[in-house]
Scaffold this active site. Structure first.
Site, PDB file in Angstrom:
ATOM      1  N   ASP A 133    -120.308  -8.303  30.685  1.00 21.76           N
ATOM      2  CA  ASP A 133    -118.848  -8.216  30.764  1.00 21.76           C
ATOM      3  C   ASP A 133    -118.252  -8.932  31.970  1.00 21.76           C
ATOM      4  OD1 ASP A 133    -119.807  -6.514  32.695  1.00 21.76           O
ATOM      5  OD2 ASP A 133    -118.417  -4.879  32.248  1.00 21.76           O
ATOM      6  N   GLU A 134    -119.005  -9.818  32.618  1.00 25.87           N
ATOM      7  CA  GLU A 134    -118.502 -10.425  33.848  1.00 25.87           C
ATOM      8  C   GLU A 134    -119.061 -11.822  34.017  1.00 25.87           C
ATOM      9  OE1 GLU A 134    -118.090  -8.093  37.698  1.00 25.87           O
ATOM     10  OE2 GLU A 134    -119.832  -9.346  38.151  1.00 25.87           O
TER      11      GLU A 134
END
Length: 412
Positions: A133-134
């Site tokens: 998610d990053e």
């Protein structure tokens, strides 16, 4: 990405938007959910296309959870009550009992993760993948990327990701990765924060030292023992003092970080160190009394590790296991293979041999399987080792208890 795992569930269940929602706990069992829906609401034909019509009061509440699971993430409505990622669900239930609890859908999370990263690289191709998610992005050479200090490009990325996935993200723009990571947390959800070198004293120094990515609980406790609570107070300490108290490498890094300095480049390609899977049991298990259940769990973990290796195109030369006993003491064991593998059966056998070298007379609460020393098929590193050479020496002696063998008789 903003509360990524929870936001993925809100795409499926839009009726839960605005409510406290925690992701974690058991495995997803949609077929069981549909059966319970048909019993509770027989007038409706329940299936994957009717998820948005499930009544809110049908969803399980966190207050009813009993087990050892941890929260993967929580919506911002739940975070207001103090619920956070990696928090035990029983503790989270005390803080926010009214929260809805849902399991993770790893397949959908991975699909949307690949989608939002593909969107980014179409706009700014120099991207470093930092997990599901990053990401970090170097947009120095992106045409027009410097407009409004990067805000225009950040808005374009947000808009494009939302159009492709329906999900929001928060972006930090800064001269380096250290500051960008911190800035991305300033204005969640769906925010953009810009930090320039001239903003460090105003925006960075008032923050607690824990906001620096790389300062963990133990280091923070040591800093506080010296009266250092904020990044500004850390910056006020002399470099030599930090080196004397925290070591040559870490002390020097603390000094640089406090002043917002970070020379690490954005790395577009990197080899993973290893791949692993683990699970925390709902109750403490014992190798003899829970033999069948533990055997099934071990097999599943090995199959998951094998699938991860195959999907990413790697072979593993070393297989290991991790156990957490009652009382939270931990033990790991590794075994280096003659030939690297991504075969589930071979990984299962190696993991079982590792387990024969630990104390299985004690109950434990977590079991993990890990792979390391990864190589690409067809390379020199992937070639089998010297079959006539000495076998790898284990780092300890096998545990002397005949019951150790009962869990994995097929390995004898």
């Amino acid at each position: 990405m903003d509360a990524f795992f929870a936001s993925v569930e809100l795409l499926r269940y839009p009726q839960l938007k605005g409510l406290p929602l925690v992701i974690g706990g058991g495995r997803r069992r949609e077929s069981e959910m549909f059966e319970r829906l048909r019993v509770a609401y027989p007038e409706t034909d329940w299936g994957p296309d009717s998820l948005d019509r499930i009544p809110v009061d049908f969803f399980p509440l966190l207050r009813d959870y009993v087990g050892r699971g941890v929260a993967t993430t929580a919506t911002y409505a739940a975070r207001q009550f103090g619920v956070g990622s990696a928090m035990g669900l029983m503790k989270a239930a005390r803080l926010c009992p009214q929260a809805i609890l849902l399991p993770v859908d790893f397949d959908e999370v991975r699909r949307l993760s690949r989608t939002f990263k593909r969107v980014i690289t179409e706009i700014a191709p120099v991207m470093e993948d930092r997990g599901v998610d990053e990401v970090y992005i170097d947009f120095t050479e992106v045409p027009g990327g410097q407009r409004e200090g990067g805000r225009v490009l950040a808005r374009l990325i947000q808009k494009s990701i939302f159009e492709a996935t329906g999900l929001t993200c928060s972006i930090g723009v800064a001269p380096n990765k250290l500051l960008a990571k911190m800035a991305s947390e300033f204005n969640k959800p769906n925010g953009i924060s810009i930090v320039t070198p001239g903003d460090i004293e105003r925006l960075i120094w008032p923050l607690p030292c824990r906001k620096i990515n790389g300062v963990g609980p133990k280091a923070d406790a040591r800093l506080q023992s010296h009266g250092i609570q904020t990044i500004g107070e850390l910056a006020a300490r002399e470099r030599d003092w930090l080196v004397a108290h925290f070591g040559k490498s870490y002390g020097a890094w603390l000094h640089e970080a406090a002043w917002g300095r970070d020379e690490r480049p954005v790395v577009t390609e990197s080899e993973p160190v290893g791949l692993s899977r683990e699970t925390t049991f709902e109750r403490d298990l014992h190798a003899v009394h829970d033999r069948a259940e533990l055997g099934a769990i071990l097999t599943r973990l090995c199959e998951q590790v094998a699938a991860d290796l195959q999907r990413k195109g790697y072979l593993a030369r070393t297989i290991g296991v991790k156990l957490t006993y009652v009382g939270f003491s931990k033990v790991t064991r590794d075994l280096t293979l003659d030939a690297p593998t991504n075969d589930a059966a071979a990984i299962r056998r190696a993991a079982g041999l590792c387990l024969k070298r630990v104390d299985l007379t004690r109950r434990f609460r977590l079991l993990g399987v890990k792979s390391s020393k990864l190589v690409k098929p067809g390379t020199a590193e992937a070639a089998p080792g010297d079959q006539n050479g000495p076998l790898p020496k284990p780092r300890d002696k096998a545990h002397r208890d005949e019951r150790t063998d009962l869990l994995f008789p097929e390995l004898d």
